[in-house]
Design a protein around this motif. Sequence first.
Motif, PDB file in Angstrom:
ATOM      1  N   PRO A  84       0.834  -1.206   0.000  1.00 63.17           N
ATOM      2  CA  PRO A  84       0.000   0.000   0.000  1.00 63.17           C
ATOM      3  C   PRO A  84       0.874   1.264   0.000  1.00 63.17           C
ATOM      4  CG  PRO A  84      -0.326  -1.297   2.020  1.00 63.17           C
ATOM      5  CD  PRO A  84       0.691  -2.005   1.197  1.00 63.17           C
ATOM      6  N   ALA A  85       0.343   2.280  -0.606  1.00 63.79           N
ATOM      7  CA  ALA A  85       1.065   3.558  -0.635  1.00 63.79           C
ATOM      8  C   ALA A  85       1.179   4.091   0.776  1.00 63.79           C
ATOM      9  CB  ALA A  85       0.320   4.552  -1.521  1.00 63.79           C
ATOM     10  N   PRO A  86       2.326   4.686   1.107  1.00 61.78           N
ATOM     11  CA  PRO A  86       2.478   5.239   2.458  1.00 61.78           C
ATOM     12  C   PRO A  86       1.509   6.398   2.669  1.00 61.78           C
ATOM     13  CG  PRO A  86       4.401   5.751   1.093  1.00 61.78           C
ATOM     14  CD  PRO A  86       3.500   4.866   0.276  1.00 61.78           C
ATOM     15  N   GLN A  87       0.982   6.476   3.881  1.00 64.02           N
ATOM     16  CA  GLN A  87       0.060   7.546   4.229  1.00 64.02           C
ATOM     17  C   GLN A  87       0.890   8.790   4.659  1.00 64.02           C
ATOM     18  OE1 GLN A  87      -3.306   7.315   3.875  1.00 64.02           O
ATOM     19  NE2 GLN A  87      -2.727   5.374   2.895  1.00 64.02           N
ATOM     20  N   PRO A  88       0.439   9.979   4.261  1.00 56.57           N
ATOM     21  CA  PRO A  88       1.157  11.188   4.662  1.00 56.57           C
ATOM     22  C   PRO A  88       1.085  11.368   6.172  1.00 56.57           C
ATOM     23  CG  PRO A  88      -0.837  11.749   3.438  1.00 56.57           C
ATOM     24  CD  PRO A  88      -0.706  10.262   3.440  1.00 56.57           C
ATOM     25  N   LEU A  89       2.149  11.910   6.711  1.00 54.32           N
ATOM     26  CA  LEU A  89       2.182  12.211   8.158  1.00 54.32           C
ATOM     27  C   LEU A  89       1.287  13.398   8.451  1.00 54.32           C
ATOM     28  CD1 LEU A  89       6.006  11.837   8.815  1.00 54.32           C
ATOM     29  CD2 LEU A  89       4.209  10.209   9.342  1.00 54.32           C
ATOM     30  N   ARG A  90       0.620  13.352   9.594  1.00 53.62           N
ATOM     31  CA  ARG A  90      -0.274  14.455   9.946  1.00 53.62           C
ATOM     32  C   ARG A  90       0.300  15.225  11.071  1.00 53.62           C
ATOM     33  NH1 ARG A  90      -6.248  12.106   9.025  1.00 53.62           N
ATOM     34  NH2 ARG A  90      -5.675  10.972   7.224  1.00 53.62           N
TER      35      ARG A  90
END
Length: 127
Positions: free
Chosen positions: A121-127
Amino acid sequence: MDTVQSYLRACPARTVLDALANKWTLLVLSALRRSAGPVRFNALRRQLEGITQKSLTQTLRTLERDGLVDRAVYPTVPPRVEYSLTELGAQVGEMFTVLGDWAEEHVGEILSAREAFDNRPAPQPLR
């Protein structure tokens, strides 16, 4: 920390590494090493599926210039040309043969790793 000399831009060994890092160089040297004797141009080209006449010519010229390959021209009509490894070429060809054997032995693992990487899965952006 010491810098490895070949990492330096001005290091002459870098030109050697550049020449050796070419995929056709690796395959030509390995093919010549595995041959029972000198090899003619077209026989070498048939062995190396996918190489163009231009690429093989350029690769052989570079290897001859670097002292890794001998080119023998016989005075026949048409001229007969054969290629063989020099002692220096045989030494590096031995290393390339080991590398090629390793690649063949582990190609399944590498292809599996590539597939796993491509399907993660594509990495999720940091929040």
